[in-house]
Scaffold this active site. Structure first.
Site, mmCIF file in Angstrom:
data_model
loop_
_atom_site.group_PDB
_atom_site.id
_atom_site.type_symbol
_atom_site.label_atom_id
_atom_site.label_comp_id
_atom_site.label_asym_id
_atom_site.label_seq_id
_atom_site.Cartn_x
_atom_site.Cartn_y
_atom_site.Cartn_z
ATOM 1 N N ARG A 76 21.443 -12.536 16.548
ATOM 2 C CA ARG A 76 20.435 -13.057 17.485
ATOM 3 C C ARG A 76 20.987 -13.772 18.717
ATOM 4 O O ARG A 76 20.222 -14.280 19.514
ATOM 5 C CB ARG A 76 19.471 -14.022 16.773
ATOM 6 C CG ARG A 76 18.786 -13.462 15.545
ATOM 7 C CD ARG A 76 17.878 -12.310 15.884
ATOM 8 N NE ARG A 76 17.025 -11.945 14.741
ATOM 9 C CZ ARG A 76 16.500 -10.757 14.566
ATOM 10 N NH1 ARG A 76 16.746 -9.792 15.443
ATOM 11 N NH2 ARG A 76 15.734 -10.497 13.538
ATOM 12 N N HIS A 109 19.819 1.948 7.618
ATOM 13 C CA HIS A 109 18.776 1.672 6.614
ATOM 14 C C HIS A 109 17.920 2.872 6.195
ATOM 15 O O HIS A 109 16.733 2.935 6.529
ATOM 16 C CB HIS A 109 17.882 0.520 7.066
ATOM 17 C CG HIS A 109 17.480 0.539 8.526
ATOM 18 N ND1 HIS A 109 16.885 1.607 9.125
ATOM 19 C CD2 HIS A 109 17.599 -0.401 9.489
ATOM 20 C CE1 HIS A 109 16.634 1.335 10.391
ATOM 21 N NE2 HIS A 109 17.076 0.111 10.635
ATOM 22 N N ASP A 161 21.201 -5.455 6.940
ATOM 23 C CA ASP A 161 20.163 -5.538 7.985
ATOM 24 C C ASP A 161 19.567 -6.954 8.006
ATOM 25 O O ASP A 161 18.352 -7.138 8.149
ATOM 26 C CB ASP A 161 19.065 -4.484 7.794
ATOM 27 C CG ASP A 161 18.158 -4.373 9.022
ATOM 28 O OD1 ASP A 161 18.456 -5.006 10.053
ATOM 29 O OD2 ASP A 161 17.149 -3.643 8.941
#
Lengths: 327, 439
Positions: B69, B237, B310
């Protein structure tokens, strides 16, 4: 206030009642639904008096919080509250304000701080009242959340049916239309099956999730039928749903015209149901789209009764909830 | 300061060397200095001792897919907090996705991550660069410069590369650097407004569904483009039975594809959403038992190469709202090993396979350029994870180092817990029960 107390067999909020909030009917037992019926009966008696008021909820405050437009549901709750002597106030939040940063939790907390005992909430997003219910002590009544549930509508539908049919057990009920996007359909599936009716869902495949007809432990068993004539065969109860006209733009329907041809409840089609079949619609009606005007206003239609029963059912629910809050 | 440390008497599992036996490991000057089997003792004499009896000692875990982030969303996570979370989770190498603000789509952004990591990270951080400028899917980002700056792969993760043309060019162009292109496979025409897996639970909850087909379609397209270009494709994913089957067939044909699966998609189903639990809202969504079975089978037959977290941290406020308004993502670094060990305890995965999928296999995808990672071979960086396979613990997000407390596993009991994490010879995390002894 110079009014008499409620005199019919007074459904004291009995031990069968387990709800502090009314979020859906999926967790209502048969006994709880019967309690609502009995209490509604008492409320109808109150409504038949020249002064339609009892002070049962004096001192209680009900606030309606609507993030979507509504005419009848909101008015119905406000009248129900006033008939029971509660104070009713309302807050309208346009759907456009449902964005991040405008916290639902802050809003319901504020309403509680303002003294709300009961918050009646309508919201465009499924599950919103469940989130709200986790953060307030006030009782939350779901007046419709997204595609998910509309428990008070289902209860008034059930009440209206049982007024005419004595019992719901064994009835064949058909729900026709846009099931995918319908909170009314979802709540009615739960309510009808809990009361022993057999439910058939009918609509074009794009508006009717196949999962609803599959045997699973998440949903009660229903039949799926894409042909309206087969669906109506022998029906005791026919419920049509409002068709949102934007379903055509989003590619789910080729045209409203074709929908009318395939799924409109016409007099001819209704004749395939039992002669004493009831016709319901949660409103507002798109006349001559999902239902022919002649049927909507015909002898088998109970659409107006649904509206008037709506006030009595909501009075009953408020009365039961207020009683359970005391305990 | 680098310690000299003997990790004594643990069960050493290193799939890179096909080792699974009791032994001891000496760590010195940041490297694996000696590995002895059984009761053997090291040649050196001056070291601290970490008693690993009853514990598993394996190469430090590698996560090819996480979100740190930074820059842009420091309230959700930073390189400092995210790498501390990694250390608590047993990870010594993590690869951060470029969907930051601004996105990591140029060499300067990659340099920023490297500089920030050098100053603040407690484990190794490798950056993944964008496939397209601004993650807009329209023009290729400057992959060559990013590769030179240290990018280890390319991805527009969070968004699929919708244009087949751009995806083709990305797979083709990246061959010059021999780096994988990682795609988030989602046909957004089928998922618009989607909130959770499309199926019986979405039908019940009245939430718009995300069908398996949305993933399968883009996986199939990407495999065709990988075959066309000879580029290295990595499927992020994977969650569907269909995707596993498509990847399996492509591998049989020799397509250069690798694939990952997350711990949550291996262990949790769509039912977690019931009650409108926004902490179970993740994209791709939690699927069904049937998909989980296919994913586990895919891991066991090497259709799926690796497990990646993830890790997608969000603030509590982000998730405290209506389901449809909550962002997608699960904070996963600190629960990964514990939840995956559940598969080992249920005998669905062997311990050696699990460790391979978290160490040796992701190291192979990163390639030799990153040095000897995912191994306990003598001379390799001393990245070591020590865990108790049988220790039960309850997930309490108050203990998380991550700023993201968004996990559907709150209050859940997991069996298997990281006891110590060693990065380049330094103990970067240890459970309070562990005491180092001076010999």
């Amino acid at each position: 206030m110079t009014t008499q107390p409620i005199k019919t067999v007074a459904p004291k909020p009995a031990p069968v009642w387990r709800h502090h909030h009314i979020l859906d009917v999926d967790d209502f037992s048969r006994e709880e639904i019967e309690l609502v019926f009995n209490t509604t009966q008492a409320m109808k008696e109150v409504l038949s008096r020249p002064i339609k008021r009892v002070p049962a909820l004096r001192g209680k405050t009900l606030i309606t919080l609507f993030y979507e437009p509504s005419t009848r549901t909101r008015l119905s709750f406000e009248l129900a509250a006033k008939n029971l002597g509660a104070d009713a106030a309302s807050l309208s939040a346009p759907a456009s304000s449902v964005t991040k940063g405008e916290s639902l939790i802050d809003t319901v907390s504020t309403l509680q701080a303002l003294g709300a005992d009961i918050i009646v909430m309508r919201h465009p997003h499924s599950g919103a009242p469940y989130i709200a219910a986790q953060y307030v002590k006030a009782s939350i009544i779901n007046a419709g959340d997204g595609w998910h549930a509309h428990p008070t509508q289902a209860l008034l539908d059930l009440y209206t049916i049982q007024e005419h049919k004595e019992s719901l057990k064994g009835l064949k009920a058909v729900i026709i239309g846009d099931i995918l996007h319908s909170r009314v359909a979802r709540s009615n599936i739960w309510g009808l099956t809990t009361m022993g009716a057999e439910v058939t869902l009918c609509g074009p495949p794009t508006l009717l999730p196949t999962e609803l007809g599959e045997q699973n432990h998440h949903l009660p068993p229903t039949n799926i039928e894409h042909d309206i004539e087969r669906a109506l065969d022998g029906a005791d109860v026919v419920m049509t749903l409002r068709l949102q006209l934007e379903r055509q733009q989003s590619g789910l329907l080729p045209s409203i015209r074709e929908y009318v041809q395939l799924y409109q409840l016409t007099e001819a089609r209704l004749s395939l149901a039992r002669p004493d079949a009831l016709v319901l619609h949660p409103g507002p009606v798109n006349e001559d789209i999902e239902i022919a005007s002649a049927v909507a206003h015909g002898p088998q239609s109970v659409i107006n009764e649904q509206v008037s029963n709506g006030v009595a059912v909501r009075m009953a629910l408020l009365y039961i909830l207020a009683g359970s809050q005391k305990q | 300061m680098n310690q000299t440390l003997l990790i004594k008497g643990g069960r050493i599992i290193d799939p890179s060397q096909k080792i699974d036996e009791t032994g001891s490991l000496l760590v010195a000057e940041g490297k694996i200095a000696w590995l002895g089997k059984g009761e053997a003792t090291p040649p050196k004499t001056d070291y601290e001792v970490l008693d690993a009896q009853g514990l598993v000692v394996c190469p430090g875990l590698i996560d090819l897919h996480c979100h740190l982030r930074q820059p842009g969303y420091e309230e959700k996570e930073t390189i400092a907090s995210g790498t501390k979370a990694a250390a608590r989770g047993g990870f010594t190498t993590i690869c951060c996705m470029p969907n930051t603000n601004p996105p990591l789509d140029n060499q300067t952004a990659i340099e920023y991550i490297k500089a920030k990591a050098a100053a603040e990270a407690v484990v190794r951080v490798l950056a993944i660069g964008c496939i397209s400028k601004g993650r807009k899917g329209q023009e290729l980002a400057e992959m060559g410069e990013m590769a030179a700056a240290g990018a280890v792969a390319f991805s527009d993760d969070g968004e699929p590369v919708l244009s087949s043309h751009i995806m083709r060019q990305a797979l083709d162009y990246s061959r010059a650097f021999d780096l994988p292109v990682i795609d988030h496979c989602e046909d957004t025409a089928l998922t618009e407004g989607g909130q959770m897996n499309e199926g019986v639970v979405s039908a019940r909850l009245g939430l718009r569904g995300i069908p398996n087909a949305a993933e399968d379609i883009i996986v199939a397209r990407d495999l065709a483009l990988a075959q066309l270009t000879g580029g290295r494709l990595h499927i992020a994913h994977a969650t569907t039975e269909g995707a596993v089957e498509l990847i399996r067939r492509a591998k049989e044909k020799g397509v250069r594809v690798t694939a990952e699966v997350t711990p949550h998609h291996l262990t949790l189903t769509e039912e977690r959403v019931i009650g409108y639990n926004t902490n179970a809202k993740v994209n791709p969504p939690l699927r069904t038992e049937r998909d989980i079975e296919a994913l586990i089978q895919g891991l066991n037959d090497n259709t799926i190469d690796i497990i990646a977290t993830d890790h997608a941290p969000h603030t509590e406020g982000d998730k405290l709202c209506e389901f449809a308004l909550a962002p997608f993502g699960i904070s996963g670094l600190e629960t990964a090993l514990g939840s995956l060990m559940g598969l080992v305890h249920k005998k669905q995965l062997s311990l050696a396979t699990l460790i391979a999928k978290l160490t040796h296999e992701p190291a192979k995808i990163l390639g030799a350029k990153q040095g000897k990672l995912g191994t306990l071979a003598v001379g390799a960086p001393a990245d070591v994870t020590i865990f108790d396979p049988n220790l039960e613990w309850v997930v309490d997000t108050k203990d998380f180092a991550s700023k993201g407390k968004n996990t559907p596993l709150v209050g859940e009991k997991l069996k298997g817990r990281v006891i110590a994490t060693i990065y380049q010879g330094k103990v970067v995390y240890k459970d309070k029960t562990i005491k180092l002894k001076q010999r």
